[in-house]
Design a protein around this motif. Structure first.
Motif, PDB file in Angstrom:
ATOM      1  N   TRP A  65      52.684  63.614   0.958  1.00  0.00           N
ATOM      2  CA  TRP A  65      53.970  63.914   0.722  1.00  0.00           C
ATOM      3  C   TRP A  65      54.386  63.511  -0.807  1.00  0.00           C
ATOM      4  O   TRP A  65      55.691  63.495  -0.773  1.00  0.00           O
ATOM      5  N   ILE A 132      52.392  71.060   1.782  1.00  0.00           N
ATOM      6  CA  ILE A 132      53.415  70.673   2.320  1.00  0.00           C
ATOM      7  C   ILE A 132      54.679  70.328   1.117  1.00  0.00           C
ATOM      8  O   ILE A 132      56.046  70.159   1.527  1.00  0.00           O
ATOM      9  N   HIS A 137      60.717  72.395   3.911  1.00  0.00           N
ATOM     10  CA  HIS A 137      60.805  71.303   5.006  1.00  0.00           C
ATOM     11  C   HIS A 137      59.939  70.256   4.538  1.00  0.00           C
ATOM     12  O   HIS A 137      59.628  69.398   5.294  1.00  0.00           O
ATOM     13  N   SER A 138      59.463  70.061   3.456  1.00  0.00           N
ATOM     14  CA  SER A 138      58.831  68.954   2.666  1.00  0.00           C
ATOM     15  C   SER A 138      59.706  67.584   3.058  1.00  0.00           C
ATOM     16  O   SER A 138      58.975  66.406   3.647  1.00  0.00           O
ATOM     17  N   ASP A 141      59.463  66.895   7.013  1.00  0.00           N
ATOM     18  CA  ASP A 141      58.268  66.410   7.672  1.00  0.00           C
ATOM     19  C   ASP A 141      58.206  65.044   7.242  1.00  0.00           C
ATOM     20  O   ASP A 141      57.404  64.326   7.984  1.00  0.00           O
ATOM     21  N   ARG A 144      60.382  62.670   9.293  1.00  0.00           N
ATOM     22  CA  ARG A 144      60.041  62.457  10.609  1.00  0.00           C
ATOM     23  C   ARG A 144      58.938  61.624  10.842  1.00  0.00           C
ATOM     24  O   ARG A 144      58.714  60.669  11.768  1.00  0.00           O
ATOM     25  N   HIS A 145      57.947  61.590   9.940  1.00  0.00           N
ATOM     26  CA  HIS A 145      56.621  60.941   9.780  1.00  0.00           C
ATOM     27  C   HIS A 145      57.006  59.419   9.419  1.00  0.00           C
ATOM     28  O   HIS A 145      56.515  58.369  10.026  1.00  0.00           O
ATOM     29  N   CYS A 153      63.030  68.407  14.475  1.00  0.00           N
ATOM     30  CA  CYS A 153      63.035  68.201  13.114  1.00  0.00           C
ATOM     31  C   CYS A 153      63.410  69.445  12.529  1.00  0.00           C
ATOM     32  O   CYS A 153      62.587  70.392  12.392  1.00  0.00           O
TER      33      CYS A 153
END
Length: 390
Positions: A65, A132, A137-138, A141, A144-145, A153
């Motif tokens: 990410w 990603i 939605h990067s 995501d 959430r991680h 999410c």
């Protein structure tokens, strides 16, 4: 609407990291704006840039990410005990019963700009060949991680109202029984698409933003990240009491000339909370410092509120942080409730005669029970949030 508990809240902006840095700069009337030093060929303007972001690392195992936007998200998540509050609701309800709802307007498009600038035989370079980071939605995501959550999410991308609308979305998820708590927030970082895109619309000023000033001529752009933890219940010192949303769909980038959508959003937030307009002590205005937007918002506020309201725009402090404006300025509204600090409007030497008496230039101090935040986006995407002290 049943009130929702706000367990923690934080913001990181050009004013600094965390709530204390925001409150201190607001009280001292110290702007975070500086001459634009972003990019290889900087546009002549002023920006609100977060210091140290280039060196801010992501947590271990999050290399997929890697990008400026997610670095700012991680930096913001680590302030004001936010992650401890996330851990507490995760322990109480289980990771699958806590939602992640985040807002952004550009997400990590800066990484995509970089990838196109460094194409290798028509392909993204190896270090940016990570799908990603090239989608809206990067941010969601990654958050959430990083937070260890497994509930719904959701990424909200409604331009400059994005991270205000996350509160409404989370409230609906909780009311529907889908989750018991939510991590909400928003992040947007500076990039060429933002700076030159807004400039192409003739909306960027060469001077620091002057909201509601007769001589205002455009906005100053900024970057920021912020988060809050919401939970079912009304046992917290600060509460989400109501939200109002509207879409006037008048124009792609200009507001309805009579402020119809803005009035509807503010009215619905009050009605959903069962609170009279006269009970609101502070209103954080969207106040971008563009001629049309400020005049329309002032007209809408004057139609709904009495002369005693203290309303101000904080974009002279932070710049317009786009998809992060909703969460950042909600944090400012919560500071007003918690500390009694009511920001005025920075950089403006006079109030436009078209504005009502609600628009204040100077700061004030008062104990208030309700504070509102306005966030309006392109296309007439409007959101007003009402917060209350228990």
């Amino acid at each position: 609407m049943p009130a929702l508990a706000i367990r923690a809240f934080t913001a990181t902006t050009a004013l600094g990291r965390g709530r204390a840095a925001q409150a201190q700069a607001l009280e001292q009337r110290r702007s975070g704006l500086r001459r634009n030093d972003f990019g290889s060929d900087p546009l002549e303007t002023w920006i609100g840039r977060v210091d140290g972001l280039e060196q801010a690392p992501l947590p271990a195992g999050a290399g997929n990410w890697e990008c400026r936007n997610n670095r700012l998200a991680w930096l913001a998540l680590q302030q004001d005990g936010l992650m401890d509050a996330v851990a507490a609701v995760r322990e109480r309800h289980g990771a699958a019963r806590v939602a992640v709802v985040v807002g952004t307007s550009t997400s990590s498009i800066g990484a995509t700009e970089d990838a196109y600038a460094r194409l290798e035989d028509g392909r993204f370079p190896a270090d940016l060949a990570r799908p990603i980071v090239h989608q809206p939605h990067s941010l969601g995501d990654f958050v959430r991680h990083a937070a260890g959550l497994r509930g719904p999410c959701i990424t909200v991308a409604t331009a400059c109202s994005s991270s205000a609308k996350v509160f409404a979305q989370a409230a609906r998820l909780i009311r529907a029984g889908i989750v018991d708590a939510a991590l909400v927030g928003g992040v947007d970082t500076l990039c060429g698409s933002v700076l030159f895109g807004f400039n192409s619309l003739g909306l960027v000023s060469a001077q620091p933003a002057r909201p509601f000033d007769p001589a205002r001529d455009g906005l100053s752009l900024g970057e920021a990240g912020g988060f809050a933890v919401l939970e079912r219940g009304d046992d917290a010192a600060l509460l989400l009491r109501g939200y109002g949303e509207s879409s006037d769909a008048h124009h792609m980038s200009a507001p309805h000339p009579e402020g119809l959508g803005a009035r509807l959003a503010m009215r619905d937030a009050l009605q959903r909370a069962g609170v009279d307009a006269d009970a609101v002590g502070y209103l954080n205005l969207h106040g971008t410092a563009t001629p049309a937007n400020d005049a329309v918002e002032a007209r809408a506020v004057d139609a709904l509120f009495g002369d005693g309201l203290h309303a101000g725009s904080t974009k002279g402090w932070t710049g317009h942080t786009l998809g992060a404006a909703g969460i950042v300025e909600s944090v400012f509204a919560l500071i007003a409730l918690a500390d009694g600090l009511l920001p005025g409007t920075l950089n403006s030497s006079a109030r436009d005669s078209a504005c009502g008496p609600q628009i204040r230039l100077d700061n004030a101090r008062a104990r208030i029970r309700y504070a509102m935040n306005n966030s309006f986006g392109f296309g007439g995407n409007n959101c007003a949030l009402l917060f209350g002290a228990a």
